[in-house]
Every structure is written in C-alpha cells, then in structure tokens.
Design a protein around this motif. Structure first.
Motif, PDB file in Angstrom:
ATOM      1  N   UNK A 237       0.837  -1.208   0.000  1.00 43.63           N
ATOM      2  CA  UNK A 237       0.000   0.000   0.000  1.00 43.63           C
ATOM      3  C   UNK A 237       0.868   1.253   0.000  1.00 43.63           C
TER       4      UNK A 237
ATOM      5  N   UNK B  24       1.553   3.740  -3.376  1.00 41.89           N
ATOM      6  CA  UNK B  24       0.637   4.876  -3.186  1.00 41.89           C
ATOM      7  C   UNK B  24       0.761   5.828  -4.369  1.00 41.89           C
ATOM      8  N   UNK B  25      -0.343   6.188  -4.935  1.00 38.01           N
ATOM      9  CA  UNK B  25      -0.317   7.138  -6.046  1.00 38.01           C
ATOM     10  C   UNK B  25      -0.215   6.465  -7.393  1.00 38.01           C
TER      11      UNK B  25
ATOM     12  N   UNK C  19      -1.207   2.942  -7.799  1.00 36.42           N
ATOM     13  CA  UNK C  19      -2.350   2.022  -7.876  1.00 36.42           C
ATOM     14  C   UNK C  19      -3.386   2.405  -6.829  1.00 36.42           C
ATOM     15  N   UNK C  20      -4.660   2.137  -7.103  1.00 37.03           N
ATOM     16  CA  UNK C  20      -5.704   2.499  -6.128  1.00 37.03           C
ATOM     17  C   UNK C  20      -5.476   1.821  -4.779  1.00 37.03           C
ATOM     18  N   UNK C  21      -5.811   2.552  -3.716  1.00 37.40           N
ATOM     19  CA  UNK C  21      -5.487   2.066  -2.378  1.00 37.40           C
ATOM     20  C   UNK C  21      -6.617   1.301  -1.711  1.00 37.40           C
ATOM     21  N   UNK C  22      -7.841   1.593  -2.068  1.00 36.09           N
ATOM     22  CA  UNK C  22      -8.930   0.933  -1.351  1.00 36.09           C
ATOM     23  C   UNK C  22     -10.181   0.835  -2.180  1.00 36.09           C
ATOM     24  N   UNK C  23     -11.037  -0.106  -1.830  1.00 33.92           N
ATOM     25  CA  UNK C  23     -12.293  -0.286  -2.544  1.00 33.92           C
ATOM     26  C   UNK C  23     -12.111  -1.213  -3.726  1.00 33.92           C
TER      27      UNK C  23
ATOM     28  N   UNK D 263      -7.454  -3.522   2.437  1.00 39.08           N
ATOM     29  CA  UNK D 263      -7.723  -2.792   1.197  1.00 39.08           C
ATOM     30  C   UNK D 263      -9.184  -2.386   1.056  1.00 39.08           C
TER      31      UNK D 263
ATOM     32  N   UNK E 179      -8.988   5.963 -13.950  1.00 32.03           N
ATOM     33  CA  UNK E 179      -9.096   6.843 -12.786  1.00 32.03           C
ATOM     34  C   UNK E 179      -9.986   8.040 -13.100  1.00 32.03           C
TER      35      UNK E 179
ATOM     36  N   UNK F 139     -16.614   7.680   0.229  1.00 35.96           N
ATOM     37  CA  UNK F 139     -16.145   6.306   0.093  1.00 35.96           C
ATOM     38  C   UNK F 139     -15.804   5.782   1.483  1.00 35.96           C
TER      39      UNK F 139
ATOM     40  N   UNK G 236     -13.996   3.221   4.125  1.00 36.15           N
ATOM     41  CA  UNK G 236     -12.776   2.418   4.238  1.00 36.15           C
ATOM     42  C   UNK G 236     -12.804   1.627   5.537  1.00 36.15           C
TER      43      UNK G 236
ATOM     44  N   UNK H  26      -3.808   6.814   2.323  1.00 36.71           N
ATOM     45  CA  UNK H  26      -3.098   6.619   1.062  1.00 36.71           C
ATOM     46  C   UNK H  26      -3.951   7.099  -0.108  1.00 36.71           C
TER      47      UNK H  26
ATOM     48  N   UNK I 139      -3.025   9.904  -2.751  1.00 35.44           N
ATOM     49  CA  UNK I 139      -2.994   9.552  -4.174  1.00 35.44           C
ATOM     50  C   UNK I 139      -4.004  10.352  -4.981  1.00 35.44           C
TER      51      UNK I 139
ATOM     52  N   UNK J 295      -7.146  10.267  -4.857  1.00 33.75           N
ATOM     53  CA  UNK J 295      -8.418   9.586  -5.158  1.00 33.75           C
ATOM     54  C   UNK J 295      -9.533  10.154  -4.297  1.00 33.75           C
TER      55      UNK J 295
END
Lengths: 321, 546
Positions: A155, A159-160, A162-166, A269, B23, B233, B235, B243, B247, B249
C-alpha cells in the motif's frame, strides 16, 4: 460400485459436518460476552424500553433453544434471516460480498498456483543452481510474511500509482462502459491480489519443487531423456505430470480456505467482501450476519474438500476413506 | 454474470496496465464533485434503525431540520426561519420556510415536521426508541397553518433547539404507510436510493460499505450548493484511506489519526485540528456495592491519588503527538462554550499521590505493591477496542508505568466494544475495577454528556457505577433552566461536582482532525467536522479554489 460408495460416504460425512458447523456457529457467538442490543442501545438517553424493543425485534427475548429451532427452520427454507445492523436480508447482503470475495480470492489463489508451479518446476529443473537458491530463498521469505504486513508495505510502496482501497472508482455517477469498468476493477484488484499471491505462492513453489525433483530421478524420466526427447518436454510431459498428485491435493485443500483466507487482505484494502462483512458483523454481534457469513465459509471449505477428495480419488485409486 | 465477466476482463487489463486510464476525476458536466473518505460506513438509510454518526451526517444533507448549528456553535435557521418560546417555556412556535417542496415535487410543509415528531413520540417505546430522546416531554406537535409548527411540552425544556437540530424531517407522504399498527414497519423500510430528499443534496446511489453518492437537489429551498454533488467512500482501514487521499483519489478525509498529520502536511494537504468532542478517561468503579477485591476503589482519597498519577502533559505530547489537550472537565472543549474554563487539569504529582495513599493506610507490600483490605492493589483495566485501537494504548502504557511508581499495578484487559460493555455492566457494574474509555458528547449542548452520570443511565451508558441524588437533581434543574445564564451556572456546578467526585478521571481531549486537498476552500468546521450531522453549512459553502 466402490466409487459410488466412496462418494456417498464422503457426501454424508460432509453433510453431517455442515450440520455440526451450523450448530456450532449458532452457539459459538452467543456465548461470547456482549450482544447486539447493548451495542445498539448505547445512545444518549437510552432507556430500558429501547433495549427491550430491540430484544423483541431481534427475537433475543426467546430462549436460545427456541432461537436455534427458528434458525434451523428458516435455514431449511433458505432464509438466513435479517441483519440486526442493516435490517435487511442477510442472503441479499452477503451475496454481493461473496461475489466480491470470489473475484479477489480466485485471482489471488489462481495467481499463486500459477506462479508457484512455474517457479517450483524451474527450481527443480535447475536444482542447486543460483536460480534455484534465489527462487526457493525468495519463496520461503515471502511465504513467512504476514498478509497484513505485506499488504501495508505494498500500500505504501504503490501509493499514487495504484488504487489504495475499494473495488472500483467509487465516484463515477454514471455506469461506465463495460471495458472501462473492468479496467477500473482490475486496477483496484492489483494490490490485494498481489498480497494474496505473494503470501501463498511460496508454499506451492516448495511443494512443486520437491515433488518434481522426486519424479526427475525416476527411471521413466531418465529413459525419456536418453531417448533424446527435448528437455522442456521431458519436464512438462513426463516429470510434472507424474508429480501432480501432491500438487493437486494441496491446491484442492487450499481452495477450501480461499474464501476465509481473504479476510485480512479485504480489511486492509477495504475490499467489500465476505471477510470484511464477517469482521464488521463480529464487532457488532450481528448474529444473523455472522451465522450467514460463517455458513458460507463452512460450506465452501467442506464442499471444496469434498471435491478435493474426489479429485484425489480419481487420480489415485489407492486413496480410500 | 456481468460482474464475473468484468472480473475476468479486469484481471487481463490489470495485467496489461490499462487500469490507470480508468481513474476518474472529481468533475462532472454540472460542476465539481467533492470526494470524501470515511472510516465509518452508513449502517442504514433508515433513521429509525441507524445508530452511526456518518448516517446522521448523511440525513443532514438529504433531509430538512428545523434548526442547525453555525461554525460558531450557535443555533441558526434551517427549515425554520424563526422561533419563539412561551413565557412558561412549555410551548415553542416555529415559522417554517414557505413554498418548499421535496425532490419529488410534493409540498414540504410544517406538517411533515409535525408528523415526524408525533410519529417518533407515538412509538418511542418501540420502533422509534432510538430517536425518543429528541421528543421526551413532548406532548404534541401541531400545525395551525402549513408554515407554523407548535410544540407543546409537559414541562419547560432548555435544550429544545439542540434536540430538534438532530431530527431529520421525513416526507410524510413516503413514510406514512409504514406508521400504522405497532409501527414496526417503520424499522423495515430500507429507504434505499433514490431517497425523496428535502435537503441540499439527493442520494443517488448507495452501495453498502462502499460508497454513497449525492447530487445537488434543485428543489432545495435554501441556498444552492457550489458543488454539483459529493460522494463518501467507506474504508475499513485508516492506512488505505490516508493513502487514497495522498494519491488524489479523495479530496478530504474526515478522521485523520494524529500519526498521519505530519505526513499529510508535508505532502501539501491542509490539516485542520479542532477542539474535540471526545474525552478519554480512566473510570474507577465508584459503585458502593462492588466486589470485596476492590472495594477500596470507592475511597475518594484513593481516586484523588490516582488522578495525581496521570501525566496528562506527557500523554498529550506522546500519545496524541500534540493534537489534543489535557483533560479537566467532563465537558470537552468542542461542546460550544459549555466547558467550565475555571477547571484545571489535576497536576501530575507522584509525591502527592504517594502521600494520599499513605494517609489512607495503603502500605506497600514486600514487592512494592500496596496492600488494600488484605490484597495487593493490582487491577485489571478494561480497554475497549475504541481505546486500544488508537492512541489509547500508548496512553495506557504511560499511565501504567506511573501507577507502578505509587505501588499500584495495572493490567490491560483488551476487549472488543461489545465484550467491554458486557464486562463493565455485568452484575450491575459490581464486577469491574477500572476501564479506560472515551466518551463523545454533543456539539452544541452538554445534556448528553451530563446524562451519562445519572442514576437513570445505569446499566446503559453510566459505566462508572456512580449514582447520586445531588447529581440527578442538578441534571433535572439544568434541563429546565430557561435562561442561558441560569443553565450555565448549573452546568458549571455539575462539572465541578464531577471533578470533585473523580469517578471519571478525565485524561485528555483528542483533537478532531480532518485533512483536505488545498484545491478546496470555504469549508468551515462545525464541532470539528466539515461533514457534520448538525449543520448543512460546510457542504453548502465548500467550493473549488480559484
């Protein structure tokens, strides 16, 4: 006839195990201290009336035996009950979770098996070479990493990138085209699936290596080599094929734990699967959700073990109950 | 099937690296979308079922409320534009917004508010019990005309505005059919999207545990939000959420652990630390009927000694990394202006603590542990997951180390919240010795926090085993005090009483910490939150910079 008897015996054994697991699941969490009502009633100015109303609503005012009988009766009708927390049908809530878990666990496990077999065979073929040492060393090291630790490292590292969560980009108001959605899910899948693959492939590597090494010393493999059959063919057609039994057994047994094994990875995640649902439900003492989730886990473990038994039986008739 | 195919394709695309193309930005044709991350999911869209703060913050955005809080902690107009109180304090009259409509075009009038309040009152011992607090002592809500709401109470009630601020006004035409009979259907209506909205936003999509998406409600009677919509969202891990913010998001995160503050600041995010609404405390069992093994805990001298043993400054510095302040009163500093500033944290003084314990006759045994009533002073401290999951465990370690210096041994007993509840309340709170827990109060009013220590809350929220006529009498008086000055006087007196009795040894007030991208401006905090369950103002005013 022997086959039918074997299948029947294993089938009945599996059904009994499922029934015992259902009973165990029912009582296990009810003997834990704390209940859903005290959790939900913990609001300012809460009253005994609220607690009583919740007890009645959830059927907790009945004796445990009565609750158990009602649960069994409902289960026979395919009704997993209503979640205490969400006040919605458990089967409806868990169905999506199960699908999500199968996606993650499926990719994670298949990836681990694929890489494990590939690296195990390479190691066996290049036995004692630097490649073998590197391969087995890395496999052993990564195999020993706890999934939650490795997940956090990935993670942070990615970071930045690849997506981190969901499970997908959550902020799309309109449904994207199929391929875009698939690409989005794929991006979100990379880190959790990589965590599962990395923590699992090492086991396969070591088993495959040792199994293939055994067959490589067999007469028929040496004969094949003496006949001038190309090395790659000797390995894949002769050695690996005959080394399959322990590999298949391990894969089949592991598949049984695929669904349950995703719990930690899902929590890290925020992958909305069965593991996350179970984790949350236990904290909330949401009995119907816990029972439903554990039922799915139990049935999948038992069912896949049953399949594993049958596969092993098919591959090697010496296997008996 | 679509999901399975998507998953298969996803794997292929993930491997090929195409995923980065997918994205999404935070803009639509209608304008900007504000993206929030939350570590707490909505449990239900039904206000009669839900108990979590996030859900009530969502109701705030989609339902009208009579009044709301402004960033200064004052009650200001929302659906009600003005209000008056009768001389005897028992009748409250509200003038509501004329010409308002729900998102489905049906009229939104004072009758919806009256129906909501009367329905909660009618089923308060059953299906609507979770909201019963907001209508206690309400005799009747009536509407002499579509824009006037009259509330009649059986006695003067001081915090009517605070109560009404938290009641989402529901569309009668949608909910009425569920309020028949015993009202049980009120709890089974899922209220799924698209929800008929009367607030500034409409819920357009809710995937449980994943996301809730909202669009601007064109029918809203109030000011138009600058943003086209927002999303939250959910978590299950703070690490993934932080993170995701870093990032890009997400645009903002509601609850930032103090350990992430420096990291986010150095990454260029705006981190806002506000006085919190929560206090952490060591609860010493003050129940006179407690078990003989720790009956000495009822001794006020002992609790005073314990209070002197808590190094609050070090806890704030080490555990909270400076994002908090030492605790004194049971009313946290984030509760409008109700905290009694004259109360100061008990000084950390191990010498004084030792002297008090000597004076009380608790001599040290051969291993240095003091002996009380023939047994060593060795207490298990229940640490619920709320506490040990965060900075609490660090605080406990500091406290345990200092308690050892006064000859008192503490052992951590880690339990999840449900098990901790059970352990503290078991046997009418006679069994436990100590707990370390955190309590949260209301933003605009101290009533909830004061209620925790009443005899009536025994077995439900009162985890101290404390029960006194003096407290209950003061509690009743503050609830009926109709002038702010009179009520402030009583509430201050209660805070001093709590500090004197030392049943809750208040350790610290952790700050409420939020972080957001500097691309967004005009995001005021209400009670330490920009995504508030008590105000629509922050999301009405937030906009993209420039």
């Amino acid at each position: 006839m022997r086959v039918l008897e074997y299948v029947l015996r294993r089938g009945i054994f599996s059904l009994v195990t499922i029934f015992l697991a259902i009973t165990g699941n029912f009582f296990l969490f009810r003997v834990l201290p704390g209940d859903a009502v005290s959790n939900l009633a913990k609001v300012p100015h809460s009253t005994p009336e609220l607690q009583h109303a919740l007890m009645v609503r959830f059927g907790l005012d009945k004796s445990k035996w009565d609750q158990y009988l009602i649960y069994l009766k409902n289960l026979l009708h395919g009704d997993l009950g209503v979640s205490f927390t969400y006040q919605e049908s458990v089967s409806h809530l868990l169905l999506d979770d199960l699908e999500n878990t199968v996606v993650l666990a499926g990719v994670g496990t298949l990836g681990a098996i694929f890489i494990g077999i590939l690296s195990g065979v390479m190691s066996a073929w290049r036995r004692s070479s630097p490649l073998d040492h590197l391969n087995t060393g890395v496999a052993t090291l990564v195999y020993s990493f706890p999934a939650q630790w490795l997940g956090l490292v990935l993670l942070i590292l990615f970071a930045g990138v690849l997506p981190a969560g969901g499970m997908s980009d959550q902020f799309l108001f309109d449904s994207p085209p199929f391929w875009q959605h698939a690409a989005d899910v794929g991006g979100h899948l990379v880190l959790p699936a990589a965590t599962m693959i990395l923590t699992a492939y090492g086991g396969y590597t070591l088993v495959v290596r040792s199994s293939v090494l055994e067959t490589l010393g067999e007469d028929y493999v040496l004969t094949a080599r003496a006949k001038g059959i190309p090395a790659r063919r000797v390995v894949w057609r002769h050695a690996v094929r005959n080394a399959l039994l322990p590999i298949v057994t391990m894969v089949a047994l592991d598949l049984g734990y695929v669904v349950g094994g995703a719990v930690l990875v899902e929590v890290i995640f925020s992958w909305p699967g069965l593991g996350m649902a179970t984790f949350t439900a236990i904290g909330q003492r949401d009995y119907p959700m816990i029972q439903g989730a554990f039922l799915i886990l139990t049935v999948s473990v038992i069912l896949l073990n049953f399949v594993a038994d049958l596969v092993c039986f098919r591959l090697d008739r010496r296997v008996s109950a | 099937m679509r999901k399975a195919l998507a998953a298969l394709a996803a794997v292929l695309l993930a491997c090929s690296g195409l995923s980065a193309c997918a994205r999404a930005g935070s803009q639509t044709a209608d304008g900007d979308i504000y993206r929030l991350g939350s570590d707490q999911a909505i449990d239900s869209m039904n206000p009669f079922v839900s108990v979590v703060t996030t859900a009530f913050a969502v109701y705030e955005q989609i339902y009208p409320t009579l009044v709301q809080l402004d960033p200064e902690g004052r009650f200001v107009a929302e659906f009600a534009s003005t209000w008056t109180t009768s001389e005897d304090g028992r009748t409250w009259t509200f003038r509501t917004h004329p010409g308002a409509t729900w998102s489905d075009g049906k009229p939104l009038t004072a009758a919806d508010a009256a129906w909501t309040l009367n329905t909660i009152a009618a089923f308060k011992d059953g299906p609507t019990a979770g909201l019963a607090n907001y209508v206690s002592d309400l005799d009747e809500a009536s509407t002499p005309d579509p824009n006037t709401l009259v509330l009649r109470y059986s006695r003067p009630v001081a915090n009517v505005l605070n109560r009404l601020m938290s009641v989402p006004i529901l569309p009668e035409h949608v909910w009425r059919e569920y309020a028949g009979g015993d009202g049980e259907a009120l709890t089974t209506f899922p209220n799924n999207a698209p929800v008929v909205s009367g607030g500034p936003f409409v819920l357009v999509r809710h995937v449980p545990k994943q996301v809730a998406l909202f669009k601007r409600n064109p029918a809203y009677y109030g000011p138009k939000p600058h943003i086209a919509g927002f999303g939250i969202q959910f978590f299950s891990s703070d690490d993934a959420m932080i993170t995701a913010l870093k990032s890009r998001q997400l645009d903002a995160v509601r609850t930032v652990p103090s350990t992430s503050v420096a990291n986010l600041e150095s990454a260029g995010f705006e981190v806002i630390s506000s006085p919190g609404l929560r206090f952490e405390s060591i609860t010493v069992n003050a129940n006179p009927k407690q078990r003989p093994e720790h009956r000495e805990l009822a001794d006020p001298l002992l609790r005073q000694a314990f209070d002197h043993t808590i190094n609050r400054a070090q806890i704030v510095e080490t555990s909270l990394l400076g994002h908090g302040r030492p605790g004194a009163s049971i009313i946290p500093p984030g509760t409008a202006n109700w905290a009694d500033r004259s109360l100061q944290p008990t000084p950390f003084d191990l010498g004084a603590a030792n002297r008090l314990l000597d004076q009380a006759g608790y001599r040290r045994g051969p291993d240095g542990t003091r002996i009380a009533n023939g047994h060593p002073m060795d207490y298990p401290v229940i640490l619920p997951e709320d506490t040990y999951g965060g900075a609490g465990l660090r605080s406990f370690q500091i406290i345990r180390s200092d308690f050892a210096k006064i000859g008192v041994r503490l052992t951590a007993k880690l339990l999840d919240n449900a098990a901790a509840n059970e352990a503290v309340m078991a046997n009418e709170s006679q069994d436990f010795a100590m707990t370390m827990w955190g309590w949260s109060g209301g933003t605009g009013d101290p009533d909830d926090t004061l209620n925790y220590l009443t005899c009536q809350s025994w077995g439900i929220l009162n985890d101290t085993g404390y029960c006194s006529e003096e407290w209950d009498d003061l509690y009743a008086r503050q609830g009926a005090a109709m002038t702010p000055a009179e009520r402030h006087g009583i509430v201050d007196e209660m805070q001093r009483l709590a500090a004197r009795e030392r049943v809750l040894l208040v350790i610290a007030y952790p700050d409420s910490i939020e972080a957001h991208s500097r691309e967004w401006v005009d995001l005021p905090q209400v009670g330490g939150n920009s995504f508030s369950s008590e105000s629509k103002i922050p999301l009405l005013s937030v906009r993209r910079a420039g």
